[in-house]
Each structure stands twice: as C-alpha cells, then as structure tokens.
Design a protein around this motif. Structure first.
Motif, mmCIF file in Angstrom:
data_model
loop_
_atom_site.group_PDB
_atom_site.id
_atom_site.type_symbol
_atom_site.label_atom_id
_atom_site.label_comp_id
_atom_site.label_asym_id
_atom_site.label_seq_id
_atom_site.Cartn_x
_atom_site.Cartn_y
_atom_site.Cartn_z
ATOM 1 N N ALA A 1 70.091 46.168 26.971
ATOM 2 C CA ALA A 1 70.076 47.706 26.337
ATOM 3 C C ALA A 1 69.875 48.748 26.788
ATOM 4 N N PRO A 2 70.941 49.690 26.053
ATOM 5 C CA PRO A 2 70.517 51.549 25.990
ATOM 6 C C PRO A 2 69.425 51.201 27.058
ATOM 7 N N ASN A 3 67.762 50.369 26.238
ATOM 8 C CA ASN A 3 66.681 51.573 26.558
ATOM 9 C C ASN A 3 66.064 50.653 28.609
ATOM 10 N N SER A 4 66.859 49.337 28.968
ATOM 11 C CA SER A 4 66.914 49.567 29.699
ATOM 12 C C SER A 4 67.473 50.310 30.718
ATOM 13 N N GLN A 5 68.330 50.397 30.292
ATOM 14 C CA GLN A 5 69.791 50.903 30.872
ATOM 15 C C GLN A 5 69.633 52.613 31.668
ATOM 16 N N ARG A 6 68.881 53.447 30.837
ATOM 17 C CA ARG A 6 68.201 54.835 30.694
ATOM 18 C C ARG A 6 66.783 54.323 31.906
ATOM 19 N N ALA A 7 66.182 53.344 31.365
ATOM 20 C CA ALA A 7 65.114 53.211 32.882
ATOM 21 C C ALA A 7 65.789 53.040 34.585
ATOM 22 N N LEU A 8 67.078 52.548 34.191
ATOM 23 C CA LEU A 8 67.743 51.949 35.824
ATOM 24 C C LEU A 8 68.413 53.677 36.074
ATOM 25 N N ASP A 9 69.189 53.629 34.888
ATOM 26 C CA ASP A 9 69.092 55.635 35.572
ATOM 27 C C ASP A 9 68.504 56.373 36.274
ATOM 28 N N VAL A 10 67.214 56.284 35.809
ATOM 29 C CA VAL A 10 65.808 56.503 36.537
ATOM 30 C C VAL A 10 66.247 56.579 37.924
ATOM 31 N N LEU A 11 66.368 55.561 38.627
ATOM 32 C CA LEU A 11 66.196 54.699 39.449
ATOM 33 C C LEU A 11 67.670 55.463 40.375
ATOM 34 N N GLY A 12 68.489 55.735 40.033
ATOM 35 C CA GLY A 12 70.002 55.965 39.820
ATOM 36 C C GLY A 12 70.951 55.391 40.202
ATOM 37 N N LEU A 13 70.107 53.669 39.177
ATOM 38 C CA LEU A 13 71.420 52.633 38.966
ATOM 39 C C LEU A 13 72.640 52.472 37.843
ATOM 40 N N GLY A 14 71.593 52.977 36.569
ATOM 41 C CA GLY A 14 72.221 52.588 36.012
ATOM 42 C C GLY A 14 74.198 53.103 35.892
ATOM 43 N N ASP A 15 74.787 53.770 36.288
ATOM 44 C CA ASP A 15 76.377 53.860 36.353
ATOM 45 C C ASP A 15 76.617 52.540 37.159
ATOM 46 N N ARG A 16 76.123 52.168 38.329
ATOM 47 C CA ARG A 16 77.016 51.033 38.879
ATOM 48 C C ARG A 16 76.541 49.788 38.127
ATOM 49 N N VAL A 17 75.732 49.549 37.406
ATOM 50 C CA VAL A 17 75.266 48.650 36.444
ATOM 51 C C VAL A 17 76.607 48.193 34.985
ATOM 52 N N ARG A 18 76.058 49.522 34.777
ATOM 53 C CA ARG A 18 77.650 49.901 33.929
ATOM 54 C C ARG A 18 79.263 49.792 33.981
ATOM 55 N N GLU A 19 79.454 49.964 35.180
ATOM 56 C CA GLU A 19 80.401 49.550 36.222
ATOM 57 C C GLU A 19 80.559 47.985 36.532
ATOM 58 N N LEU A 20 79.461 47.068 36.423
ATOM 59 C CA LEU A 20 80.057 45.824 37.229
ATOM 60 C C LEU A 20 80.048 45.148 35.964
ATOM 61 N N ALA A 21 79.507 45.400 34.968
ATOM 62 C CA ALA A 21 78.610 45.133 33.275
ATOM 63 C C ALA A 21 80.058 44.730 32.270
ATOM 64 N N ALA A 22 80.115 43.659 31.357
ATOM 65 C CA ALA A 22 80.950 43.535 30.196
ATOM 66 C C ALA A 22 80.199 45.012 28.916
ATOM 67 N N TRP A 23 80.896 45.350 28.930
ATOM 68 C CA TRP A 23 80.363 45.999 27.593
ATOM 69 C C TRP A 23 81.175 45.533 26.158
ATOM 70 N N GLN A 24 79.798 45.136 25.719
ATOM 71 C CA GLN A 24 79.226 44.599 24.316
ATOM 72 C C GLN A 24 80.211 45.103 23.012
ATOM 73 N N GLY A 25 81.491 45.474 22.846
ATOM 74 C CA GLY A 25 82.019 45.231 21.561
ATOM 75 C C GLY A 25 82.668 44.721 20.608
ATOM 76 N N ALA A 26 83.304 44.638 19.997
ATOM 77 C CA ALA A 26 83.278 43.811 18.702
ATOM 78 C C ALA A 26 83.090 42.996 18.524
#
Length: 412
Positions: free
Chosen positions: A54-79
C-alpha cells in the motif's frame, strides 16, 4: 596535534531474514550501523505468494531509495473491487480513485521479487543463512546484548527480533505474554498462470470465507482464500481438492484458477494474531518488529506493510550516536498504538467477511453496495487512515503524493 580516533563502529544484529528483518537491516545500515542478519533457513526462498504494498509501505521504501524500483517491478492494482459469492459487484474501484483516497496506488508483486530486491540493497557479508540464533541477553545500560549461535556468542549494541509470529526473541523479552491466538480461519495461497479470459482483480466475500484474485506483472495470478475451520485441520486428500469443495461453485474466474493449480502449488496456513498487545516493542537493547511484535489477520493486507514501516521508524529513532534507550522508547511509543489499532481493525474485518448467517450476509452485502453508491470514499475511509501514513524525518526520496500517483496511473 594528533587527529581524534574514529569512534568504534556500532553493531546491530537482526534475527530473521524476512521482509521486515531485511528492511530493518537496510535502514540501519544506511544510517551508519554495522549490520548482521541471521536467518535460520538455509536459503531465502519465501513461500510462493504475492504481497500487496500500500502507499504507506511504499513511502517507507522511498526513504531507503527502493520505492521506485518496487513500483517498476510490481503490477499496479487498477479497476476491480469487491464481489459477492454469486459474482455481483458490491464495490467497484479504479486506480485513480484509490490514488486520491489513499495518497497513492496499491501495487502487487511476488514475495521472492521483493526479497531479492532487499537482499541486493545490503552488502553481501551482512547476511548469514542457515544460522540458528537465539537471544541470550537482551542487554542494558552499560551491557551489550548477546546473541548465541552454533558458532558462538555475538555481542551487539542493538538486537532486532524479526523472527516472525512464533518469535523466540519475543518470548525471551516477554515470557508472560500469551503469544499468538487462532483467528478462527485458515488461509490458502497459490500462484498460477492467468486464465484464458480477461478478468478484473477482485476480492469476494462469501458465506464463511473469502476469495481474492490479483494479477502479477509477469502474467501469472496470485490467488488467496480463507474459511472458518477448526485450528490444525488439513484436507484428507489435497489442499487443491479442499479448495474445489469450498470454492469451485463460486463465480468466474475462481473455478478456472483452482483448476489451473497443481496440488503442490497450494499453500495452507492457519491464521493467528497477537490480539493481546505487548506492553512495549523493546526491552534492554532489543527491539521487536513485524509479526514478532504485532502479528495480524491478513484482512487489511497490512502485515508486511507494517513490518516495513517498523523498520524505517526504528532506524529513525536509533541513530548510531544517539541515546539508544531513549530511541527505543520512542520507537515503542510511536509504533505500539498504531499497530495495535490495525491488529484490532483487521480482526473486526475478519469477523465481517466471514459471516455465515444468511440474513446477516444479505444485510452486509446490501450495506456495502449502498454505501458505495452513496459515496465511494465511505468504503475507503477506514483503510485511508492506514494508507495515508507518512514516514518520520526528512522528505522521502521519491514523489509519491496523490497527484504524482494519479499521473503515473494515467500513463499506464
């Protein structure tokens, strides 16, 4: 005039090489600690299941410089949304609405993918696998903590217990605590090839059970199911056969997902939680995080997310040259109320989505559908208070505000 000697490097030992333990190791290492991760398993091969971030843990990973890489590797939940057992849509969602409500989008990836990413962010010599480690001295003022392994004792300035729901570190710190309790339901998880026909991601609330079907980025599908059963039960033949008995008459694509699984693909685990909170998440020089501190039902999808939050908050409060006792007390003070509330909210949600009374089921489904028609934000509000968490300290590395997330969604 001679230069002052560098102060001795402080050593943190993390017991447990799961998502929370590895994230804590990265956060501590980046803040200046020398870190050793001790993992009992011989290799880091997580179970074959997905994890939603969820966005909360993504922000935590952003602190470590890993958030963007996680989002690149993941499927985004849409409709997608929530369905009834017969397939009726009770709640419909969109990626843009989710981003607006939660301050960011939900993403899904295989646990092994996340583990690989976290391991790659640590120096190779930080991680030791196949090590049975136990806390033999929690440490205190003027006294280091001690972790004992088969190779001898390791003194540590800080020990982090990230050893899961059956945490031996937790037992050593709080021997009078009753430990995890059975929630009343068991869970199955499986990853299979995507069905031949397109489908929208969904979670289905039926009679006494739940089914979820979510796509991964690599073309496979992560599915999960829960049902009210006595603790310790197992199928007389196979867990795939058990899923067929319980869910094969539910709406499409559930029967096709089950049919695509091999018996060995289906994992089953009773679900337990720490419904009685610990008095603190630390004692002496030792801290707990993740399931070791606050195991919760998976009904909000926050178990791993809260472990990631824990890791970043812990590192924030215990800089290498700060006062450790003060920092650990601050960590407990910040994390205990938040995670206790989420454990209880997850337990309430579990009671709601495992109803068995027909009349109550009809009332529940009607209320969910009506509330969504009156205003989608009414349904999302309970989770939004979890997902809108912000990490402590300076602004995080990547832009994950709601507007940035909506722009990302629009490009996909």
């Amino acid at each position: 005039m001679a230069e002052a000697a560098n102060p001795p490097e402080l050593h943190a030992v993390v017991i447990g090489g799961g998502i929370g333990g590895l994230t804590a190791a990265i956060a501590l290492y980046q803040s200046g600690w020398r870190v050793t991760v001790l993992e009992r398993a011989g290799t880091l091969e997580p179970v074959g299941s997905g994890i939603g971030l969820a966005p909360n843990s993504q922000r935590a990973l952003d602190v470590l410089g890993l958030g963007d890489r996680v989002r690149e590797l993941a499927a985004w939940q849409g409709a997608g949304g929530m369905r009834a057992q017969d397939g009726r849509w009770l709640v419909r969602t969109s990626a843009a609405a989710t981003a607006r409500a939660f301050g960011g989008s939900l993403v899904l990836l295989h646990r092994a993918t996340l583990i690989d990413l976290l391991v790659g962010a640590l120096p190779a010599d930080c991680l030791r696998t196949g090590v049975d480690a136990r806390l033999t001295d929690r440490g205190g003022p003027g006294r280091k903590a001690v972790v004992t392994t088969g190779d001898g004792a390791i003194e540590a300035d800080l020990v982090v217990g990230a050893d899961g729901i059956n945490s031996a570190v937790r037992t050593a710190l709080f021997p009078a605590h009753p430990g995890p309790a059975y929630t009343g339901f068991t869970a199955w998880r499986l990853i299979v090839p995507a069905p031949g026909r397109p489908f929208e991601p969904h979670e289905t609330w039926g009679r006494g059970g739940v089914w979820g079907t979510q796509p991964l980025k690599d073309g496979r599908v992560y599915a999960y199911a829960t049902a009210l059963v006595p603790e310790g039960g197992r199928a007389p033949d196979s867990e795939k056969a058990e899923l067929e008995r319980r869910f094969a008459r539910w709406h499409d694509p559930i029967p096709e997902i089950i049919a695509a699984a091999r018996p060995e693909d289906v994992l089953r685990n009773d679900v337990r939680h720490l419904i009685e909170p610990l008095p603190a998440y630390h004692r002496g020089r030792t801290a707990l995080l993740g399931d070791a501190a606050h195991a919760m039902a998976p009904t909000l999808g926050q178990g791993g997310n809260q472990a990631i939050e824990d890791a970043v908050v812990l590192a924030h409060h215990v800089p290498p040259r700060g006062d450790l006792a003060t920092g650990l007390a601050a960590y407990s003070a910040v994390r205990l109320p938040r995670t206790t509330a989420i454990v209880r909210q997850a337990a309430r949600t579990a009671r709601l989505n495992h109803l068995t009374n027909g009349a109550l089921l009809a009332v529940r489904d009607t209320l969910m559908s009506t509330a969504h028609r009156l205003g989608p934000n009414m349904i999302m509000r309970g989770f939004a208070s979890i997902a809108d968490w912000q990490p402590p300290g300076p602004p995080y590395a990547a832009g994950t505000d709601a507007g940035a997330q909506e722009r990302r969604v629009a490009r996909r």
